[in-house]
Design an enzyme around this catalytic site. Sequence first.
Site, mmCIF file in Angstrom:
data_model
loop_
_atom_site.group_PDB
_atom_site.id
_atom_site.type_symbol
_atom_site.label_atom_id
_atom_site.label_comp_id
_atom_site.label_asym_id
_atom_site.label_seq_id
_atom_site.Cartn_x
_atom_site.Cartn_y
_atom_site.Cartn_z
ATOM 1 C CG ASP A 175 -7.600 3.730 -1.909
ATOM 2 O OD1 ASP A 175 -7.951 4.007 -0.740
ATOM 3 O OD2 ASP A 175 -6.451 3.397 -2.203
ATOM 4 C CD GLN A 176 -9.522 5.786 -7.245
ATOM 5 O OE1 GLN A 176 -10.203 6.798 -7.130
ATOM 6 N NE2 GLN A 176 -8.209 5.830 -7.310
ATOM 7 C CG HIS A 193 -10.025 4.581 -11.284
ATOM 8 N ND1 HIS A 193 -10.071 5.836 -10.723
ATOM 9 C CD2 HIS A 193 -11.216 3.998 -11.001
ATOM 10 C CE1 HIS A 193 -11.236 6.002 -10.123
ATOM 11 N NE2 HIS A 193 -11.946 4.903 -10.272
ATOM 12 C CD GLU A 236 -2.334 3.054 -3.145
ATOM 13 O OE1 GLU A 236 -3.300 3.810 -3.357
ATOM 14 O OE2 GLU A 236 -2.052 2.622 -1.998
ATOM 15 N N GLY A 279 -14.637 3.895 -1.828
ATOM 16 C CA GLY A 279 -14.759 4.250 -0.420
ATOM 17 C C GLY A 279 -14.265 5.625 -0.064
ATOM 18 C CG ASN A 280 -10.480 7.121 -0.148
ATOM 19 O OD1 ASN A 280 -10.750 6.926 1.032
ATOM 20 N ND2 ASN A 280 -9.319 6.778 -0.668
ATOM 21 C CG ASP A 326 -1.754 1.235 1.360
ATOM 22 O OD1 ASP A 326 -2.670 1.408 0.537
ATOM 23 O OD2 ASP A 326 -1.489 2.048 2.271
#
Length: 592
Positions: free
Chosen positions: A381-382, A314, A292, A384-385, A259
Site C-alpha cells: 500500500d505505502q 509507518h 488491517e 504502490g499507492n 484486508d
Amino acid sequence: MPLRSDQFATHGAVMLDNTTVRFALWAPDAHSVEVCLQPDLRLPLQRGADGWFRGRWPATAGSRYRYCIDGELQVPDPASRFQPQGVHGPSQVVDPAAYPWQHRHWQGRPWHQAVIYELHVGLMGGYTQVIEQLPRLVALGVTAIELMPLGQFPGDRNWGYDGVLPFAPQHSYGTPEQLCQLIDQAHGHGLMVLLDVVYNHFGPDGNYLNHYASAFFRPDQHTPWGNAIDFRRRQVRDFFIENALMWLHDYRFDGLRLDAVHAIDDPDFLQLFSQRVRRTVTPGRQVWLVLENEHNQASLLEGAFDGQWNDDGHNALHVLLTGEDDAYYADYSQATVHILARCLSQGFVFQGEVDRNGRPRGEPSVHLPPSAFVLFLQNHDQVGNRAKGERLTRLCPPQALRAATTLLLLSPMIPLLFMGEEWGSEQPFLFFTDHHDALADAVREGRRAEFAGFKAYADAEQRAAIPDPNALASYTDSRPHAPDDPHSPWQAFYQQLLHLRQHHISAQLPGCRALGAKVIADKALTARWRLANSCELRIDLNLGTTAVPCRLPEASTHLYYCTGEPLDHNQLGPYSTLVSLLPPHTPEHVHD
C-alpha cells in the site's frame, strides 16, 4: 489427522468420494439451477430452503463445470476451487486431500518469532519461483512470508484486491498443487506462510452474484467499491468463514491478514470469524490472525486477533524520513517525533482523537503488548499507492533509512519487510491491473483523479503522467531485480540486524511491556521496554541531520549496536540509532 475444509463447507463443490461431488449454490433470486458439466452434460440441482440449490452427481477431480441460472445464464461457481481459464471460464473440481504433504506434522511458530516478508507471487514469477527464494529468505533472518491476495482476479496481473472468486487461487501463478508445494517447502525451511485475504468487497469484473444472489449485498450501505457486503446473513458469513478455513486447513497456511476490515460494517462478524476459525484449530497448532483496520479497534486485539498493521507508526516514520505532508500524512505532520514516541510507547497514535476529517478514530491501546502491532517502513500500500510507486531508497538519504530500519528490526513490535527492501531496491512498485475497454479507462482515470489533492499532481497535465495501471510496463517495471551479489551491503545490514533480533530480543518478547518514550530533539527520541527476562531494551533514534545531546548507556551492555556516525556518551550523532540491552537494576542515570 489434519482437518479439511469440506468438513465445514456449505458452499461450492465438495468431493464425497473419488467419483461423486456434492454441488451447492446459494441463489435466492434464481428459479432453477443446473450443473453444466463439460462437455455437454446438464444436471439439475434441487431447490431447498433459504435459496439453496444442491445435488450429488458423478464427477471427479479435474472435472470442469458451470452453473446454469434459469436455463439461460452460465456462471462460474462463486466458491470455485480453481479457474484454469480465468474468471469467466469454467470452474474445476479440486480434491483437497490429493497433495502428498511432506511436512504434515508442522505446527507453526510462535507469533513473537515473526519477521514477515510481504511478496507478490506474480512479480516473483509464480509459486515455483517463490520456492527458489526460500533459502535466501531464511538466511536473511525472515521467519514468515506473507502472500498478497491469491483469489482469482480478471486477467493475468493484478495486486489481488480485485479478486472475484476468493476460493480459487489465481491461475496465472500456478496450480493448486503448486501452491501446496510452496507452503510445504516453506514449512520444511521453518517458515510460516501467511495470506492476505479480502472480505470487504468483490472486484468489478467477473462477479456474477448480483444476477442470482443480490442479497449478498446491502443497497443501503456503500463502500468505495460499491454496495457493502451483507454480513447480517448467515449464508454470507459462512461463505467468508469457509474461505478462511479452506486456506488454513486445505493449504495449511499459518495465518491470515484481513484486508481493510474497517470497510466491514458489521460489529459482530469479526468476533464470530475469529471464534469459528479458532474452534477448528487442533491443539498445538499455531495459527495467527492479523488485521488491517483504520479504526484502530484495540478491543479486537484483546484475544480475537493477534496483531494489526500499524499504519500510525509507518506514517510518522515516513514524515520524519521524507518531510511529506500531503493527504493522510497531514495527520502526522505536526510534532511528528512526539507522535512516533506515542506509537512506540502505546501502540496506536490515534486512540480516540479527531483526525484531519473531523472524525474520532481509535481506542486506547497502551495495555496491549508491543507484539500486537506489525510495524513497517514499506509495504504494498505505502509504496504502490504513491503515484509513481517510489520506494524509500528514492525518497530519503540512505543513512536515514538505515537508522529507521534499525528501529524497525530491533524494536519489540513485529517487523514486516516488503519484497526488495532488503537489498535496497530502487525499482518502483506501481499499481497494476489487467482490465480492458471501458473498465480499463475508468480505472486509469480514477487512479489519476485520486492524486488531485497532492501538491505534486494538482495540475491535470501532471496527473496524466501517472503510469497507466493497465499498461504492461506498469507490471514489468515493478519486478524487483535482485542484486548479483548475495552479500550486498544492504542485505548484509538486514541480516546482521535480524541475527541480533533472533539472539537477543525475540525470545524475550512474551510479557514485554513499554516503559515509555522521551523526545530529545525535533527528530530524536529515546524509547524503552522491559523484556521478559527483566532486561531493558533501549533504542535511541536520531533522524535529524545534526547531533543531539543525550546521555547514552555504556558500551558494556549486553547488546550495543549503533548505526550512524561514531558517538560519544553525551550525544547521539546525525542519522543514528543506538540499541542497548541493559541488565536489570541498571543505574537510573542512563535514562537521563
